[in-house]
Scaffold this motif. Structure first.
Motif, PDB file in Angstrom:
ATOM      1  N   HIS A  37       0.822  -0.979  -0.027  1.00  0.00           N
ATOM      2  CA  HIS A  37       0.117   0.002   0.073  1.00  0.00           C
ATOM      3  C   HIS A  37       0.751   1.300   0.028  1.00  0.00           C
ATOM      4  N   LEU A  38       1.946   1.181   0.556  1.00  0.00           N
ATOM      5  CA  LEU A  38       3.049   2.381   0.593  1.00  0.00           C
ATOM      6  C   LEU A  38       3.801   2.376  -0.396  1.00  0.00           C
ATOM      7  N   GLY A  39       3.691   1.842  -1.485  1.00  0.00           N
ATOM      8  CA  GLY A  39       4.520   1.781  -2.741  1.00  0.00           C
ATOM      9  C   GLY A  39       5.609   0.781  -2.885  1.00  0.00           C
ATOM     10  N   ALA A  40       5.958   0.211  -1.925  1.00  0.00           N
ATOM     11  CA  ALA A  40       6.946  -0.761  -2.061  1.00  0.00           C
ATOM     12  C   ALA A  40       6.830  -2.025  -3.094  1.00  0.00           C
ATOM     13  N   GLU A  41       7.996  -2.543  -3.441  1.00  0.00           N
ATOM     14  CA  GLU A  41       7.612  -3.603  -4.287  1.00  0.00           C
ATOM     15  C   GLU A  41       7.839  -4.846  -3.299  1.00  0.00           C
ATOM     16  N   VAL A  42       6.933  -5.615  -3.078  1.00  0.00           N
ATOM     17  CA  VAL A  42       6.882  -6.793  -2.272  1.00  0.00           C
ATOM     18  C   VAL A  42       6.769  -8.284  -2.763  1.00  0.00           C
ATOM     19  N   VAL A  43       7.779  -8.731  -2.330  1.00  0.00           N
ATOM     20  CA  VAL A  43       7.596 -10.358  -2.624  1.00  0.00           C
ATOM     21  C   VAL A  43       7.228 -11.242  -1.345  1.00  0.00           C
TER      22      VAL A  43
END
Length: 338
Positions: A37-43
């Motif tokens: 939601h904060l814009g990070a690229e998450v795996v």
């Protein structure tokens, strides 16, 4: 792009941050969801695979997260990662954690992430309890007391809501009652509790996670982290020399107090029992000569030693926060009777 994680909060965009979340349980889902939601690229990675996890994975996949489930997904840390967030189930010697350390990638647990994600305008104080037995009961009792005093409180961590979910709530809390384990504290370094307690250590090194800590010394060192930079009160079990030593060695904010809990007559600076009365001899002006009644043991839903010990800890943390004696009594009287 170089990312300075130390400068980011829940008020900032995390665009440009590449994060791996290891473990897709309650905390892992909240961590993945909010970082995304904060814009990070998450795996997000989890070796388990079941319908519930797959449903959550599909949901977050639609929102932009990359969730990988099943055997082998956690064997190798993806390249170009800025941050690894791990659940308590991931031991310090797990391959993914070891690879992160080798590459110089920061490793945070949910507690560390939640502390970093606090919004600068919503910095509710944390009252934190750790230990091996009774901490969940103490935290729920503490929440009941805080609510009886009219505070917008919540129980979070290993009981109640995910800490990440709580700190990201747009409606701010007045105070957060936090249950953390020694495993969670292992990956915690920034947290500064307003007050903290260690209770119920016994001799079960990391109970529920056999073999997680490599030695008793490491277990105790991780547990003692809860007192790091405490602002108001370090609550300890007077019957356990280990907890007293933790407080003596803690690096706390100047003015923070050591508050003992005891089943015996409380000395000055303690909360304890005067016959059947739960008595405060720590937070009253006349503590050098007298004690104040908070409630009676009969007010509690159970007289089992672990339950009474939890009540003493909850009362001490609440009083350190400035809660009235009446609210302590009302919160403890109502707890566990539903």
């Amino acid at each position: 792009m170089s990312v300075d994680l130390d400068q980011l909060t829940g008020a900032d965009s995390w665009a440009g941050v590449r994060a791996v979340v290891a473990g897709f349980g309650v905390a892992g889902f909240a961590s993945t969801d909010n970082l995304n939601h904060l814009g990070a690229e998450v795996v997000a990675l989890d070796v388990r695979r079941d319908p519930e996890l797959e449903e959550k994975a599909e949901l977050l996949g639609v929102l932009g997260a990359d969730v990988r489930l099943g055997d082998g997904v956690a064997d190798v840390l993806p390249e170009g990662i800025d941050l690894l967030v791990v659940s308590p189930g991931w031991r310090p010697d797990a391959p993914l954690v070891a690879q992160a350390h080798e590459r110089g990638v920061p490793v945070w647990g949910e507690v560390e992430l939640a502390w970093r994600l606090r919004h600068p305008d919503r910095l509710a104080p944390w009252l934190v309890v750790t230990g091996e037995r009774g901490r969940g009961t103490a935290v729920r009792m503490l929440d009941a007391i805080l609510r009886a005093d009219g505070r917008r409180s919540v129980a979070a961590g290993n009981v109640g809501l995910s800490l990440v979910e709580v700190v990201m709530d747009p409606e701010p809390y007045d105070v957060i009652a936090v249950d953390v384990s020694s495993q969670q504290l292992h990956h915690t370094r920034s947290m500064r509790a307003e007050s903290a307690a260690v209770m119920g250590l016994g001799h079960d090194m990391g109970a529920g996670h056999p073999g997680w800590h490599r030695s008793e010394q490491e277990w105790l060192a991780d547990t003692a982290k809860v007192y790091h930079h405490v602002e108001k009160a370090c609550v300890y079990d007077d019957a356990d020399e280990r907890t007293r030593r933790m407080v003596e060695e803690a690096d706390v904010v100047e003015g923070a107090r050591a508050i003992g809990t005891t089943f015996a007559m409380p000395a000055v600076g303690m909360v304890g029992l005067v016959e059947e009365i739960v008595a405060d001899r720590a937070f009253i002006e006349q503590r050098t000569t007298s004690a104040a009644e908070l409630c009676t043991v009969d007010d509690l839903a159970s007289q089992e030693p672990e339950f009474v010990a939890a009540a003493l800890v909850a009362a001490a943390l609440a009083r350190a926060h400035g809660v009235s004696r009446t609210a302590v009594r009302d919160g403890l009287r109502g707890f566990g009777r539903d």
